[in-house]
Design a protein around this motif. Structure first.
Motif, PDB file in Angstrom:
ATOM      1  N   GLU A   1      55.869  31.365  17.125  1.00  0.00           N
ATOM      2  CA  GLU A   1      55.609  30.183  16.309  1.00  0.00           C
ATOM      3  C   GLU A   1      56.947  29.579  15.931  1.00  0.00           C
ATOM      4  OE1 GLU A   1      52.858  30.544  12.972  1.00  0.00           O
ATOM      5  OE2 GLU A   1      51.643  31.876  14.272  1.00  0.00           O
TER       6      GLU A   1
ATOM      7  N   ARG B   1      54.972  39.334  17.279  1.00  0.00           N
ATOM      8  CA  ARG B   1      54.860  37.962  16.795  1.00  0.00           C
ATOM      9  C   ARG B   1      56.226  37.544  16.253  1.00  0.00           C
ATOM     10  NH1 ARG B   1      50.105  35.599  14.711  1.00  0.00           N
ATOM     11  NH2 ARG B   1      51.205  35.148  12.779  1.00  0.00           N
ATOM     12  N   ILE B   2      56.703  36.433  16.812  1.00  0.00           N
ATOM     13  CA  ILE B   2      58.078  36.043  16.463  1.00  0.00           C
ATOM     14  C   ILE B   2      58.093  34.607  15.944  1.00  0.00           C
ATOM     15  CG2 ILE B   2      60.401  35.620  17.392  1.00  0.00           C
ATOM     16  CD1 ILE B   2      59.805  37.900  19.389  1.00  0.00           C
ATOM     17  N   LEU B   3      58.871  34.386  14.831  1.00  0.00           N
ATOM     18  CA  LEU B   3      59.041  33.043  14.275  1.00  0.00           C
ATOM     19  C   LEU B   3      60.427  32.520  14.624  1.00  0.00           C
ATOM     20  CD1 LEU B   3      58.065  30.706  12.393  1.00  0.00           C
ATOM     21  CD2 LEU B   3      59.158  31.963  10.507  1.00  0.00           C
TER      22      LEU B   3
ATOM     23  N   TYR C   1      54.965  38.365  10.764  1.00  0.00           N
ATOM     24  CA  TYR C   1      55.803  38.331  11.960  1.00  0.00           C
ATOM     25  C   TYR C   1      56.508  39.658  12.121  1.00  0.00           C
ATOM     26  CZ  TYR C   1      55.061  33.318  11.545  1.00  0.00           C
ATOM     27  OH  TYR C   1      54.491  32.098  11.431  1.00  0.00           O
TER      28      TYR C   1
ATOM     29  N   VAL D   1      62.286  37.276  13.176  1.00  0.00           N
ATOM     30  CA  VAL D   1      62.564  35.865  12.957  1.00  0.00           C
ATOM     31  C   VAL D   1      63.905  35.509  13.585  1.00  0.00           C
ATOM     32  CG1 VAL D   1      62.904  34.046  11.234  1.00  0.00           C
ATOM     33  CG2 VAL D   1      61.324  35.937  10.754  1.00  0.00           C
TER      34      VAL D   1
END
Ligand SMILES: Nc1ncnc2c1ncn2[C@@H]1O[C@H](COP(=O)(O)OP(=O)(O)OP(=O)(O)O)[C@@H](O)[C@H]1O
Ligand SMILES: [Mg+2]
Lengths: 125, 556
Positions: A29, A3-5, A46, A49
């Motif tokens: 996101e 999961r990457i911001l 996450y 980032v």
């Protein structure tokens, strides 16, 4: 997959990174300015980032400092359109790396693989 | 205090002469007055003795005259005194002190001043003294008894009977004798001597003063001439020297002084020389300053461009990132599509279009990065030990392919004894690449580009330098362009082929290394670029390890 911001006030970069990372199979996101980035990073989980430096509300360095103060283990890849001290300072305080814009997809891949190899290495230990 | 002041103000000569003369006069006067006293004493003693002798003789010869009261005989006796100038008065009296006869005039009111002892001490017959009369004149008075002897009883008729034996006698006083002498003669003699002594004293003192004056003159003359020379020197005239041959302290002083004047003259000459040099230096420095000022103007220009570049870069990098990223992204996708069976026919065309877009986007990226090198923030000062030969080798591999494509040969000659320098290898490689690509652009096919390194070892203040030389056999640079090639955006190349930033960026980098770039070019024959890098090591100032790490990453 991870999961990457993505924190960037520039739409084209957000779109590019989103498309590319989703293509690689990650969940992405986005946040549209510094404060937005801080809120999202602190309230959600996450694995990495991407964070621009020159942004309204809070700059990338401030984002990094606030978030890493609470989540020290969260890896940050700074992206910068100008080689300046803010990016350097973030890196010197522990951000993983800084990609100067315009970066190539190759650079993005390399940075990500560095992070995740490090992660798996950490886990296997 | 005043006396000392006075003494201090006297000349050297007066200082010598006055005290010595005073001392001399005082001592001569003391000695002569002592001698005069002695002499006066002697005169008096003599007078006393002669008076004594005379009165005795008179007393003896007056004996019978007194006994028989023979006045004539006594007068005769006294008259014999007339032969003596110093006799003032004489008288003979009987036992009762009544005067029988006298000679001369008796001084009036004679008062005893002091008595003196005659040599005839045993008989206390005399009564002698100095005295003054009412006119305060001094006289010498003698008193002597007139005596008669009675020897044998039988021979005398005075009827005295005594058991006295023969040859014995008794004495009887029958009268008195008085003699008064003047002291005029003595006084005269004394004052004569006094005058003589005074004259002698004065003569001696004068002679001494003259002698001293001459002698002191001999001593002070060299000092005087020294003073004259000193005077001249103090007025800034160094032409004269004290010419004294003597070997004494003054001669020594003079030669020391001469040496001092010598070194003074020398220092003055040196100072004048310095002044002249200083003027020369000022002119040189002024020229240097003017040059630096021009460089400053130039660098002001550059920094304005840098700021502009930074702003533009920031605005440009985001859209450029989009273009570059998306073209790469799409390219990758298209390449995957192409492998499928049902790939569209035009897919190769699309791939070519996108490749062009990607290439041009990369080119834009390079231009923007070049622009950014003008802004201070883009300059890395991440210096480390760099092997220049290695830099040349790295550059060679980097450009060899391009040169080969243009049929241009690269000949590299590396000096084997290069020391490492303090610098940034990546930046130096960029400079060298710029120079070689420029040379390539200017060179015709089948020509040679020479690259070699050279080392000038330290010498005196010069701490040594490394030179990188890039020489081509190309078009050369026209004299009017020679001044402009380092200006940003100056290019003679076609639009799209050169931005005109290569040399100005290179120039900035070499300046950062404390070095310089020199050009030598003949139109039609070729150009030679020389990069000079100082060997002197300087520790990098403000960079932390971390920031240098970032810098490295930015280079990628
Ligand atoms: N070796 C050379 N021989 C002849 N001319 C040269 C040589 N090197 C430089 N020049 C001249 O100097 C100009 C400026 O060079 P510079 O490297 O600054 O810019 P450029 O090569 O034109 O563009 P860029 O390097 O930015 O792509 C060149 O356009 C060319 O006219
Ligand atoms: Mg060039």
């Amino acid at each position: 997959m991870a999961r990457i911001l993505i924190v960037d006030n520039c739409e084209i970069i957000r779109n590019l990174l989103t498309d590319f990372l989703e293509e690689l199979g990650h969940t992405v996101e986005t946040a549209i300015h510094g404060q937005d980035g801080i809120d999202k990073a602190l309230n959600n989980e996450y694995d990495a980032v991407f964070c621009d430096i020159h942004m309204p509300k809070k700059n990338g360095y401030q984002v990094y400092v606030e978030v890493s103060g609470k989540k020290a283990a969260l890896p940050f890849i700074m992206t910068d359109s100008l080689p300046d001290d803010l990016a350097n300072m973030a890196v010197s305080r522990g951000a993983h790396t800084c990609l100067s814009k315009p970066f190539t997809l190759e650079q993005v891949r390399t940075a990500l693989s560095e992070i995740f190899i490090k992660d798996t290495a950490d886990e296997s230990r | 205090m005043n006396l000392r002041k006075l003494l201090n103000n006297l000349t050297l000569r007066a200082k010598f002469i006055i005290p010595i003369s005073i001392l001399l006069a005082a001592s001569v006067t003391t000695i002569s007055s002592y001698l005069l006293d002695r002499q006066a004493d002697g005169f008096r003693k003599e007078l006393e003795a002669s008076g004594e002798t005379r009165i005795r003789m008179l007393a003896h010869s007056a004996e019978s005259g007194v006994i028989f009261e023979n006045i004539y005989e006594l007068e005769d006796i006294l008259n014999t005194l007339a032969q003596f100038e110093d006799v003032q008065f004489a008288s003979i009296s009987d036992v009762e002190n009544s005067i029988l006869t006298e000679f001369g005039t008796e001084p009036a009111g004679l008062v005893v001043d002091h008595r003196f002892h005659s040599y005839d001490r045993d008989t206390d017959k005399c009564n002698d003294f100095y005295g003054n009369d009412i006119n305060d004149e001094e006289f010498l008075e003698f008193n002597y008894p007139i005596e008669t002897r009675k020897e044998e009883i039988g021979r005398e008729n005075l009827g005295l009977t005594a058991g006295l034996e023969g040859g014995q006698y008794t004495t009887e006083t029958v009268g008195h004798l008085r003699l008064i002498l003047q002291l005029d003669k003595v006084q005269e003699a004394i004052s004569d001597s006094m005058i003589t002594a005074t004259v002698i004293t004065i003569v001696v003192v004068i002679l001494t003063i003259l002698g001293l004056a001459w002698f002191v003159g001999v001593i002070t003359k060299p000092i005087k001439s020294l003073v004259e020379v000193t005077d001249q020197v103090s007025r800034g005239d160094f032409s004269k020297r004290a010419e004294l041959k003597q070997q004494d302290e003054i001669g020594h002083l003079a030669s020391t002084f001469n040496r001092m004047v010598d070194s003074l003259e020398q220092s003055r000459d040196e100072i004048e020389e310095y002044n002249r040099n200083l003027e020369q230096k000022i002119i040189e420095r002024t020229l240097e300053l003017e040059e630096i000022q021009q460089q400053l103007v130039q660098s002001e220009k550059l920094s304005a461009i840098g700021q502009l570049a930074a702003g533009v870069a920031h605005e440009l990098n985001n859209p450029l990132g989009g273009i570059l990223g998306y073209s790469q992204f799409t390219l990758e996708k298209l390449k995957k599509f192409k492998e499928r069976e049902n790939a569209p026919k035009d897919i190769d065309k699309f791939i070519r279009y996108l490749t062009d877009i990607e290439t041009q986007a990369r080119r834009c990226k390079t231009i923007v990065q070049n622009l950014l090198r003008f802004s201070r923030s883009s300059r890395t000062t991440d210096f480390e030990d760099v092997d220049i030969n290695q830099v040349v080798e790295d550059t060679r591999t980097f450009v060899e392919h391009q040169l080969h494509m243009n049929n241009i040969e690269l000949e590299v000659n590396l000096s084997e004894s290069l020391p490492v320098i303090h610098g940034n290898g990546g930046q130096l490689q960029q400079v060298l690449t710029n120079l070689i690509i420029n040379a390539m652009h200017a060179s015709p096919a089948d020509s040679i580009i020479n690259v070699f390194t050279r080392y000038s070892p330290p010498l005196g203040e010069f701490s040594g330098a490394i030179e990188i030389i890039v020489a081509d056999q190309g078009t050369g640079i026209s004299p009017e362009n020679l001044n402009k090639i380092f200006e940003p955006f100056f290019t003679t190349k076609m639009v799209g082929k050169g931005t005109g930033l290569g040399l100005s960026v290179s120039y900035g980098i070499i300046k950062d290394h404390g070095g310089e770039v020199k050009v030598d070019s003949v139109e039609g024959e070729g150009s030679t670029f020389v990069v000079v890098l100082p060997v002197k090591k300087e520790s990098s100032e403000s960079d932390t390890e971390d920031s240098s790490e970032i810098a490295n990453r930015q280079e990628k």
